[in-house]
Design a protein around this motif. Structure first.
Motif, PDB file in Angstrom:
ATOM      1  N   THR A   2       1.036  -1.277  -0.036  1.00  0.00           N
ATOM      2  CA  THR A   2       0.059   0.009  -0.030  1.00  0.00           C
ATOM      3  C   THR A   2       1.137   1.043  -0.064  1.00  0.00           C
ATOM      4  O   THR A   2       0.412   2.269  -0.690  1.00  0.00           O
ATOM      5  CB  THR A   2      -0.809   0.040   1.198  1.00  0.00           C
ATOM      6  OG1 THR A   2      -1.676  -1.096   1.303  1.00  0.00           O
ATOM      7  CG2 THR A   2      -1.703   1.202   1.348  1.00  0.00           C
ATOM      8  N   LEU A   3       1.986   1.357   0.698  1.00  0.00           N
ATOM      9  CA  LEU A   3       2.802   2.516   1.166  1.00  0.00           C
ATOM     10  C   LEU A   3       3.549   2.639  -0.543  1.00  0.00           C
ATOM     11  O   LEU A   3       3.856   3.622  -0.851  1.00  0.00           O
ATOM     12  CB  LEU A   3       3.666   2.358   2.003  1.00  0.00           C
ATOM     13  CG  LEU A   3       3.105   2.737   3.398  1.00  0.00           C
ATOM     14  CD1 LEU A   3       4.052   2.079   4.723  1.00  0.00           C
ATOM     15  CD2 LEU A   3       2.772   4.203   3.500  1.00  0.00           C
TER      16      LEU A   3
ATOM     17  N   VAL B 169      -1.120   2.073   9.479  1.00  0.00           N
ATOM     18  CA  VAL B 169      -1.692   1.712   8.181  1.00  0.00           C
ATOM     19  C   VAL B 169      -2.103   0.512   8.235  1.00  0.00           C
ATOM     20  O   VAL B 169      -1.260  -0.477   8.363  1.00  0.00           O
ATOM     21  CB  VAL B 169      -0.575   1.948   7.319  1.00  0.00           C
ATOM     22  CG1 VAL B 169      -1.007   1.313   5.729  1.00  0.00           C
ATOM     23  CG2 VAL B 169       0.047   3.305   7.000  1.00  0.00           C
TER      24      VAL B 169
ATOM     25  N   SER C 215       1.394   4.002  -3.109  1.00  0.00           N
ATOM     26  CA  SER C 215       1.150   5.536  -2.880  1.00  0.00           C
ATOM     27  C   SER C 215       2.444   6.474  -3.012  1.00  0.00           C
ATOM     28  O   SER C 215       2.278   7.456  -3.628  1.00  0.00           O
ATOM     29  CB  SER C 215       0.817   5.915  -1.276  1.00  0.00           C
ATOM     30  OG  SER C 215      -0.325   5.120  -1.133  1.00  0.00           O
TER      31      SER C 215
ATOM     32  N   SER D 159      -3.963   6.073   6.027  1.00  0.00           N
ATOM     33  CA  SER D 159      -3.627   5.946   7.324  1.00  0.00           C
ATOM     34  C   SER D 159      -4.816   6.346   8.238  1.00  0.00           C
ATOM     35  O   SER D 159      -5.658   7.096   8.024  1.00  0.00           O
ATOM     36  CB  SER D 159      -2.259   6.414   7.831  1.00  0.00           C
ATOM     37  OG  SER D 159      -2.224   7.799   7.854  1.00  0.00           O
TER      38      SER D 159
ATOM     39  N   ILE E  19       8.243   6.495   8.720  1.00  0.00           N
ATOM     40  CA  ILE E  19       8.892   6.680   7.411  1.00  0.00           C
ATOM     41  C   ILE E  19       9.728   7.800   7.341  1.00  0.00           C
ATOM     42  O   ILE E  19       9.232   9.018   7.998  1.00  0.00           O
ATOM     43  CB  ILE E  19       7.822   6.973   6.423  1.00  0.00           C
ATOM     44  CG1 ILE E  19       6.682   5.903   6.322  1.00  0.00           C
ATOM     45  CG2 ILE E  19       8.283   7.493   4.909  1.00  0.00           C
ATOM     46  CD1 ILE E  19       5.334   6.282   5.785  1.00  0.00           C
TER      47      ILE E  19
ATOM     48  N   VAL F 256       0.926   9.839   3.047  1.00  0.00           N
ATOM     49  CA  VAL F 256       0.089   8.718   4.234  1.00  0.00           C
ATOM     50  C   VAL F 256      -1.341   9.124   4.654  1.00  0.00           C
ATOM     51  O   VAL F 256      -1.817   8.335   5.319  1.00  0.00           O
ATOM     52  CB  VAL F 256       1.026   8.222   5.260  1.00  0.00           C
ATOM     53  CG1 VAL F 256       2.393   8.099   4.812  1.00  0.00           C
ATOM     54  CG2 VAL F 256       1.382   9.712   6.208  1.00  0.00           C
TER      55      VAL F 256
END
Length: 475
Positions: free
Chosen positions: A22-23, A89, A26, A72, A96, A68
């Motif tokens: 997912t991260l 998340v 993105s 999140s 991060i 995020v």
């Protein structure tokens, strides 16, 4: 041994983790790089469970927060000044951090933060090569500028840059070397180990709280003894826990006795084994492990060489308890941990009187009362303290402790053993004796407590009668 084919397969599984995927999507959609970094990459390669996903990126903190927020449920920027944004998340907490190229002033551990644009430069500033690897996602590419994979294969801890520079920048890394040595069962590369010995004095700029944190993490490992040996052999432990190397008592040619240092390490290992056996799946019991390591630190101060070659350590339990309390306070341990460790050390010899001859029920009750909520830890510590090679003696002591635990269980069934108190409270004492609050009420309470310990439950009527007789006898 690291199998690279299996390791690469596990990296693919890490990249496919829902949170990572997912991260990665993105950040890629926003035009930025993203990589899983440090411990998760190392542990995936080794086939160990991965925890606490950490990421690094060329995005700046404001960009990270912007990316995020939509994916999140919570965000926090407590580390914004250091380039770190935290988020939750899909139920997992992640951090991060923007690529960094820090500089240190040599007098504190606080770096002058400089953001970078290159992941290789970011990895060079990390503590050890095995922690200086990154997995770029979503393309699943391993970034390893300091040959961390080779060190994983060799089972070696090495700093990414000159260890004198690395430890000079952040002396806490020397403690981490001991911790990772125990946690990963790795050796420390020669030059890195030599730098720890040479620079150990620089640990003085590290706060007691930070040292305490690393000591706790070391003791939480499955076998911290390897790390403790690193600390002792390099002299690093002298700066924050000198009582441990002091256990290496000099053995002269006439007075022979056990090496208390080696005995203490064995007790620690045995305590951990018993802890896992008796409470499988429970979190590591740090106060118990500290007590196991420090239980005999009073011996050097109480050591006496007797005529005929004997050696005595009278009252080393009480002396060691006071020493441990003072040391843990200096390391800023919380009051509950400090009290627990000091009490366990104070009580760790109590059982051995039982092994010499059966105790009365009164003595068993007092043992339970004195241990309080530390009783289970005291059981483990006392059993672990038997390190004799004499199998007959070891069996006799184990049998004696089996017996005392059975008797405690039996008395617990018959009485409220875990909450021993007089059968009459302070208000009842005042009413029966017709006295106001004060010292005499306390004396009467202690009389009734001794009665409870000596004779068990006698009933409130008998307790009242005995109280009146005691009061009358006082005149």
């Amino acid at each position: 041994m690291l199998n690279m084919a299996e390791g690469l397969s596990r990296l693919g599984a890490l990249a496919a983790h829902p949170v990572v995927r997912t991260l990665a999507t993105s950040f890629a959609d926003a035009g930025f790089e993203l990589a899983v970094v440090g411990g998760p990459v190392r542990d995936a390669l080794l086939g160990r469970p991965t925890h606490d996903l950490d990421f690094t990126t060329n995005a700046r903190p404001d960009d990270i927060l912007r990316i995020v927020t939509p994916i999140s449920t919570a965000q926090w920027d407590i580390g914004r000044a250091f380039g770190t944004i935290g988020a939750r998340v899909q139920g997992e907490q992640v951090e991060i951090t923007t690529y960094r190229a820090d500089a240190y002033d040599g007098t504190t551990r606080k770096p002058v933060v400089e953001f970078g644009d290159d992941i290789a430069g970011d990895l060079l500033r990390r503590d050890f090569t095995v922690n200086a690897m990154a997995l770029r996602v979503p393309e699943v590419k391993l970034i390893d500028p300091t040959s961390g994979v080779e060190d994983l294969v060799a089972g070696a801890l090495r700093t990414p840059i000159d260890p004198a520079v690395s430890f000079g920048d952040d002396p806490l890394r020397m403690l981490r070397a001991a911790r990772f040595s125990a946690q990963l069962e790795f050796g420390i590369e020669h030059d890195t180990l030599a730098a720890i010995e040479e620079l150990r004095g620089t640990l003085g700029i590290v706060s007691p709280e930070r040292i305490q944190g690393e000591l706790i993490r070391l003791l939480q490992t499955d076998d911290p003894v390897r790390g403790i040996r690193v600390l002792v052999d390099t002299g690093l432990i002298e700066l924050f826990l000198p009582e441990v190397p002091a256990l290496r008592l000099e053995v002269d040619e006439h007075h022979h006795h056990k090496d208390v240092y080696e005995h203490s390490l064995t007790v620690l290992r045995q305590a951990i084994a018993l802890e896992k056996q008796r409470h499988p799946g429970a979190a590591p019991d740090v106060p118990l492990r500290i007590a196991a390591l420090l239980h005999d630190i009073g011996k050097p101060r109480t050591r006496r060489l007797e005529p005929g070659g004997g050696v005595t350590f009278h009252h080393h339990d009480a002396v060691g308890s006071r020493m441990a309390r003072k040391r843990l306070q200096a390391l800023r341990f919380d009051g509950d941990t400090t009290d627990a460790v000091a009490k366990l050390i104070e009580l760790h010899l109590r059982f051995f009187g039982y092994a010499e001859g059966a105790w009365t029920d009164s003595a068993v009750r007092r043992y339970v009362r004195d241990a309080g909520d530390l009783l289970e830890r005291l059981h483990i510590l006392t059993r672990a303290d038997v390190t004799t090679r004499n199998k007959r003696k070891a069996a006799r002591l184990a049998g004696a402790y089996d017996d005392i635990e059975r008797r405690i269980d039996l008395l617990r069934e018959q009485e409220e053993l875990d909450s021993i108190r007089p059968e009459l409270d302070g208000n009842q004492i005042q009413q029966i004796l017709g006295i106001p609050p004060g010292r005499e009420v306390g004396e009467a309470y202690r009389f009734l407590l001794d009665l409870r310990l000596d004779e068990g439950v006698v009933g409130p009527d008998a307790a009242e009668q005995r109280l009146r007789e005691w009061w009358a006898a006082r005149g």
